[in-house]
Design an enzyme around this catalytic site. Structure first.
Site, PDB file in Angstrom:
ATOM      1  CG  ASP A 188      -2.101   0.913   1.087  1.00 18.80           C
ATOM      2  OD1 ASP A 188      -2.259   1.537   0.026  1.00 18.80           O
ATOM      3  OD2 ASP A 188      -2.877   1.007   2.049  1.00 18.80           O
ATOM      4  CB  THR A 224      -5.520  -1.360   0.586  1.00 19.10           C
ATOM      5  OG1 THR A 224      -5.014  -0.059   0.278  1.00 19.10           O
ATOM      6  CG2 THR A 224      -4.846  -2.384  -0.305  1.00 19.10           C
ATOM      7  CB  SER A 261      -5.567   3.444   0.020  1.00 14.98           C
ATOM      8  OG  SER A 261      -4.287   3.800   0.464  1.00 14.98           O
ATOM      9  CG  ASP A 299      -6.975   1.333   5.505  1.00 16.04           C
ATOM     10  OD1 ASP A 299      -7.576   2.416   5.642  1.00 16.04           O
ATOM     11  OD2 ASP A 299      -5.810   1.249   5.094  1.00 16.04           O
TER      12      ASP A 299
END
Length: 191
Positions: free
Chosen positions: A47, A144, A91, A142
Site C-alpha cells: 500500500d 485497500t 488507497s 481500511d
C-alpha cells in the site's frame, strides 16, 4: 450513460471481463515460464508503494547489486492506478483499480463514480470455488483490503464495509479493526 468526465460506463462489465481475461493471460504466461500450474495465487499489495519507493529500496538494497527478492520473480507487471479525473490517487481508488480493473474517484471503494457496483477479482475467485482471504497489518476495513470485498461510495464507511466483509463469505479475514465488527454497546463496555 456518460459521466461528467465523458467516460463511458455502460460497458463496465465488458471492460471488467477484458481485464480479468488479461489477468488470466498473464497468469497463463507466468505458468508457461515455470512449466507448472499454480496451486495458489497470493496478491500482495504494498500500500502506497510505487516505483520510486522500490527504486529507493534497491539503492539501499540488501546486497552489493541492489536487487530485491521481488526482482527475482519470473514475471513483473505495472498497473496504473490513478483515479478518474485526477493524477494523484488514494488507497481506495488505487485498490479499486487493482481489485476490479476499473478506475473510480478517490475515496470510492469498488464502485464506479456513478455508484455502479464492480465485481472484484476476489469475488470472482470465490464464485469459482476458490478459497479466499484478506490479511492486513492495518484495520481490515481500511480502503485497500476493503476494495476486494466491499462496495461503498466512501472509504470511511467502516461499519458498512465490516458488514459486507462478513456477508462476503471470504474464508479468512485477519487484521485490526475489531470495533467495526461488534455492536457499539458492546464496544463501549470494553468487551
Amino acid at each position: 450513460l456518460l459521466s461528467r468526465e465523458g467516460v463511458l460506463y455502460s460497458n463496465v462489465r465488458r471492460f471488467q471481463h477484458a481485464t480479468l481475461v488479461a489477468c488470466a493471460l498473464l497468469l497463463f504466461a507466468s505458468t508457461c515460464l515455470a512449466n507448472t500450474t499454480p496451486k495458489n495465487i497470493i496478491l500482495m499489495v504494498g500500500d502506497g508503494m510505487g516505483i520510486g519507493h522500490i527504486t529507493a529500496a534497491r539503492c539501499g538494497g540488501p546486497g552489493c547489486d541492489g536487487r530485491l527478492a521481488m526482482d527475482k520473480m519470473p514475471v513483473t507487471g505495472l498497473v496504473l492506478t490513478h483515479p478518474v479525473g485526477c493524477l494523484v490517487t488514494d488507497s481506495a481508488a488505487a485498490a479499486t483499480a487493482l481489485a476490479t480493473g476499473v478506475k473510480t474517484r478517490n475515496g470510492m471503494v469498488s464502485v464506479t463514480p456513478d455508484g455502479i457496483r464492480l465485481r472484484t477479482i476476489l469475488e470472482l475467485a470465490r464464485d469459482t470455488g476458490k478459497s479466499t482471504g484478506l490479511v492486513s497489518t492495518k484495520h481490515i476495513t481500511d480502503a485497500t483490503p476493503a476494495a476486494f470485498v466491499a462496495h461503498v461510495p466512501s472509504r470511511g464507511q467502516y461499519f458498512d464495509i465490516a458488514g459486507q466483509m462478513l456477508a462476503s463469505r471470504v474464508n479468512v479475514i485477519l487484521g485490526g479493526g475489531k470495533r467495526y465488527f461488534v455492536p457499539k454497546s458492546v464496544d463501549q463496555e470494553g468487551r
